[in-house]
Enzyme design. Structure first.
Site, mmCIF file in Angstrom:
data_model
loop_
_atom_site.group_PDB
_atom_site.id
_atom_site.type_symbol
_atom_site.label_atom_id
_atom_site.label_comp_id
_atom_site.label_asym_id
_atom_site.label_seq_id
_atom_site.Cartn_x
_atom_site.Cartn_y
_atom_site.Cartn_z
ATOM 1 C CD GLU A 62 6.217 -34.019 -3.355
ATOM 2 O OE1 GLU A 62 5.503 -33.913 -4.541
ATOM 3 O OE2 GLU A 62 6.995 -33.506 -3.004
ATOM 4 C CG ASP A 63 1.552 -35.364 -3.538
ATOM 5 O OD1 ASP A 63 1.787 -34.315 -3.895
ATOM 6 O OD2 ASP A 63 1.552 -36.679 -4.070
ATOM 7 C CG ASN A 66 1.879 -35.464 -12.838
ATOM 8 O OD1 ASN A 66 1.991 -35.700 -14.224
ATOM 9 N ND2 ASN A 66 2.787 -34.683 -12.328
ATOM 10 C CE1 TYR A 90 8.419 -37.665 -8.689
ATOM 11 C CE2 TYR A 90 8.892 -37.013 -11.006
ATOM 12 C CZ TYR A 90 8.639 -36.542 -9.520
ATOM 13 O OH TYR A 90 8.454 -35.250 -9.460
ATOM 14 C CE LYS A 105 7.815 -35.373 -5.596
ATOM 15 N NZ LYS A 105 7.980 -34.335 -6.641
ATOM 16 N NE ARG A 159 -2.345 -31.754 -3.660
ATOM 17 C CZ ARG A 159 -1.955 -31.862 -4.810
ATOM 18 N NH1 ARG A 159 -2.316 -32.562 -5.757
ATOM 19 N NH2 ARG A 159 -0.316 -31.818 -4.831
ATOM 20 C CG ASP A 167 8.346 -30.742 -5.341
ATOM 21 O OD1 ASP A 167 9.162 -30.039 -5.743
ATOM 22 O OD2 ASP A 167 8.025 -31.830 -5.850
ATOM 23 C CG ASP A 168 2.848 -31.117 -3.959
ATOM 24 O OD1 ASP A 168 3.008 -31.818 -4.776
ATOM 25 O OD2 ASP A 168 2.887 -31.440 -2.533
#
Length: 603
Positions: A272-273, A445, A130, A201, A183, A295-296
C-alpha cells in the site's frame, strides 16, 4: 471466536452442515484482573457479567452495575452525536480529527465494541478511519501517537527480522497491510507516519470482509524519508536518514517478506502507498512467490474498470462495446498505469485478440507518445504512435485540453494527484464528447487532490454526465427534482473481497484472472435501472454483501486457475463443486462478527 472439533469432511454437503452447526465457544485467556481490563481485545468494560468478574479477578475493579453490549453501543453513539453537536461550525480539519480521536480511544480500549460500532455505521465512519481523514491523521501522526499499533521494521533491523516477526503476539495472522510511507495518498513521502494507512485499511478489512481483528497485522517498513521537514521535526518517530535505494532497499523488503512467509505462510500481504518505481518493482518481484497484491495498482484498477464498464452501460451500450471506448487517463503513476493494464486485459478478453484500444495517457509533460525520448518503462506500452494521434490533430506532449478537444473522449479519468486539473475549460470541452452521456472520474485522494469537485463537474460539463470520485462528495441538486449522483470509486469496494477471497481459497498467488473476476463482479452488481440513473457503485451500507460476492468471484477464479489450495476443512476439490450461491454463502460464513465471547482463565 469459535471452538469446533473437526475431522476431514466427506463431501461438500458435509462441509456445509458442519460449518452451519459451528457453536460459539468460550475464549481462553491467560490474564487476570487489570491485565484483562488493559487489553482492548478481551476488555468488555462494564459488560463483564458477575460470573466472569469472579473467575477473572475483576470483582471490585469495575462499577457494580453490568451494562449490556447494546447499552454500551448506545452510550458510545450518544457521546459521538454529542461531539458532532459540540463541534458544529468548527473547521473540517478539527472536526475530522476530533471524530478520529473518539473512535481511536474506543479502539484502544474495547476492540469488540469498536468494530461493532464501525460495522453498523460504516457509511458515516469509513471517511473517518479511512479516506479522506486518514491522510490528515498520517500528516499529524507523530503528534497524535498515544500507543503502538502494528509492527515497525526499519533499516536498522536488517538481519533481525526473522526473529522480530515472533514478537507479534498473535499465533495466526491472515492479513497483512504493508507500506513504506513513500507515497501516502496524494500527500507524498510521510515516512513512518504512513502507518496510519495500514491501520485504516485493516479496519476496513475487519468491517467489510469480516477478517478476525486478532489475525491482522499493520506494518510500517521504515527505510528512511526524503521529507526534510520530517527529518527536522523533533517529534518525528521514524529513523532520521534519507531513504535507501536500489539493492539496499530491496534487501530490506526481501528480508521482511521471507520472515512473514516463514511464520505465516498462508497470510495475504497487501502492499500500500509505495512510490511508483517500487510499487511495480515489488509487485513483479513477489507476486509469483507469495500471496500478495498491490492495492494502488490492482485494487484501484479493478474499481476503475468496474466503473468504466458501468459507464458503457450508462451510455446505453452493452459492456461488450467497451473495446470501442475512447478513454483519456490523466496521471501516469502506479494507479493510472494499473488501470490501463487491467483495461487492456479486459479488452483482450472481450475481443480474443491483441487489439490496440483508444486509450490515451497523459502525464505532467502532456500526451505520452512513442516519440518521447525519455519514457518510463511502465508507461511505454501505452505510448501512442504518431500516426494514431495525428488523426486527432495531436502531437507528442499535447496538453490535456488539446487531447480532450481532439479525441472527444467517452471517459475522462483522473489519477494525477493534482487538485483542480480538470478545470472549467477542460470540463466544458467534455460537452463535445462523442458520447451523449460522458463519464468524468476524478479519482485522486484526498479530497484536496481531487481533479475536480462534483459541483464543478455538473456545472461545467453539463447535467447529463456520469461522475465518480475517489473521495466522498455530496450528490448535486440539479433542480427540477433532478439529482446529479456522485459515485465514490473507492478501493473499499474491492480490496476486502480480493483479500478475503484469496484467503478463503487458500490461493498460492493472486492472479490477473482473480482480479478481473473481482472487477467484473462489482461491475455487474448494479441493476440496469440504477446504471441508467448514473449510479455506478452500490451504497457503502451494503459493503459486507458486496464483499461476499466479490470474494466468491475471487474464490471461483482461483479454483478455475488451479491456484487454490483450500482453507481450513474445505479443500480445492470441495470448493470446485460448490455452486455460485454456495460459494457466496461459504465466504459469508468465514466472516467474523463482533460479539462478546465468554472468557475462561487458564494458567
Amino acid at each position: 471466536m469459535w471452538r469446533v472439533v473437526r475431522s476431514a469432511p466427506s463431501s461438500v454437503r458435509e462441509c456445509r452442515r458442519r460449518l452451519s452447526t459451528a457453536i460459539p465457544g468460550p475464549c481462553i485467556v491467560h490474564k487476570r484482573g487489570t491485565d484483562i481490563l488493559h487489553d482492548p481485545w478481551f476488555n468488555k468494560d462494564t459488560g463483564f457479567p458477575y460470573t466472569e468478574r469472579d473467575r477473572l479477578g475483576l470483582r471490585g475493579l469495575l462499577p457494580p452495575r453490568v451494562i449490556s453490549f447494546e447499552q454500551q453501543y448506545e452510550r458510545f453513539m450518544e457521546s459521538y452525536r454529542s461531539l458532532e453537536n459540540n463541534t458544529h461550525g468548527q473547521s473540517i480539519k478539527s472536526v475530522s480529527l476530533a471524530k478520529w480521536r473518539i473512535l481511536n480511544r474506543l479502539h484502544d480500549r474495547n476492540e469488540t465494541l469498536y468494530y461493532r460500532v464501525l460495522i453498523d455505521n460504516i457509511k458515516d465512519f469509513a471517511p473517518i478511519i479511512y479516506t479522506p481523514t486518514v491522510g490528515l491523521v498520517c500528516q499529524n501522526y507523530s503528534g497524535l501517537f498515544r500507543r503502538p499499533r502494528g509492527m515497525y521494521f526499519s533499516a536498522k533491523d536488517k538481519g533481525e527480522m526473522m526473529s522480530m516477526i515472533y514478537n507479534w503476539p498473535s499465533q495466526q495472522v491472515d492479513m497483512i497491510v504493508l507500506t513504506d510511507g513513500s507515497r501516502i495518498l496524494g500527500l507524498g513521502d510521510l515516512g513512518v507516519q504512513g502507518i496510519g494507512i495500514p491501520i485504516g485499511k485493516l479496519d476496513m478489512y475487519v468491517a467489510a470482509a469480516g477478517i478476525n481483528p486478532q489475525r491482522v497485522l499493520p506494518v510500517m517498513l521504515d527505510i528512511g524519508t526524503n521529507n526534510q521537514k520530517l527529518l527536522e521535526d523533533p517529534l518525528y518517530l521514524g529513523i532520521r536518514q534519507p531513504r535507501l535505494e536500489g539493492e539496499e532497499y530491496l534487501s530490506i523488503v526481501d528480508e521482511f517478506m521471507e520472515a512473514v512467509h516463514a511464520r505465516w505462510p498462508k497470510a495475504v500481504v497487501q502492499f500500500e502507498d509505495f512510490q511508483m518505481k517500487w510499487a511495480f518493482e515489488t509487485l513483479e518481484r513477489y507476486r509469483h512467490k507469495f500471496c500478495m497484491f498491490n492495492d494502488d495498482i490492482q485494487g484501484t484498477a479493478g474499481v476503475a474498470l468496474a466503473g468504466l464498464l458501468g459507464a458503457v452501460r450508462a451510455q446505453g451500450r452493452p459492456i461488450t462495446d467497451f473495446p470501442n471506448q475512447k478513454i483519456v487517463v490523466v496521471g501516469a503513476g502506479s494507479a493510472g498505469i494499473g488501470v490501463l493494464k487491467m483495461a487492456v486485459q479486459a479488452v483482450s478478453r472481450m475481443t480474443g485478440s491483441a487489439v490496440d484500444p483508444q486509450f490515451f495517457l497523459i502525464d505532467k509533460e502532456g500526451l505520452i507518445t512513442k516519440e518521447r525520448t525519455c519514457i518510463d518503462p511502465a508507461a511505454a506500452p501505452f505510448a501512442k504512435p504518431r500516426g494514431e494521434i495525428e488523426k486527432f490533430g495531436l502531437h507528442e506532449g499535447s496538453s490535456l485540453i488539446e487531447v480532450v478537444k481532439g479525441v472527444k473522449p467517452h471517459v475522462l479519468l483522473g489519477l494525477s494527484g493534482v487538485g483542480g486539473v480538470f478545470n472549467q475549460e477542460v470540463l466544458k470541452a467534455m460537452r463535445a464528447s462523442d458520447s451523449l452521456k460522458p463519464a468524468i472520474f476524478a479519482m485522486s485522494n484526498p479530497t484536496a487532490n481531487a481533479e475536480c469537485t462534483s459541483v464543478e463537474a455538473f456545472d461545467y460539463a453539463g447535467e447529463n454526465i456520469v461522475f465518480a470520485s475517489g473521495s466522498p462528495f455530496d450528490d448535486v441538486d440539479l433542480g427540477n427534482g433532478k439529482t446529479g449522483h456522485v459515485n465514490q470509486a473507492n478501493n473499499m469496494y474491492l480490496f476486502p473481497g480480493i483479500g478475503l477471497g484469496s484467503l478463503v481459497a487458500g490461493a498460492r498467488h493472486i492472479t490477473d484472472g482473480m482480479l478481473q473476476a473481482a472487477a467484473e463482479c462489482l461491475a455487474s452488481y448494479m441493476t440496469d435501472d440504477e446504471i441508467q440513473r448514473g449510479i455506478l457503485y452500490p451504497s457503502i451500507n451494503c459493503i459486507r454483501d458486496i464483499t461476499s460476492e466479490v470474494g466468491a468471484a475471487v474464490v471461483r477464479a482461483a479454483v478455475a486457475e488451479e491456484v487454490a489450495e483450500g482453507h481450513d476443512i474445505v479443500g480445492p476439490r470441495e470448493l470446485s463443486h460448490m455452486s455460485k450461491e454456495e460459494t457466496i454463502q461459504y465466504v459469508k460464513e468465514n466472516m467474523w462478527y463482533p460479539v462478546y465471547s465468554p472468557l475462561v482463565h487458564e494458567k
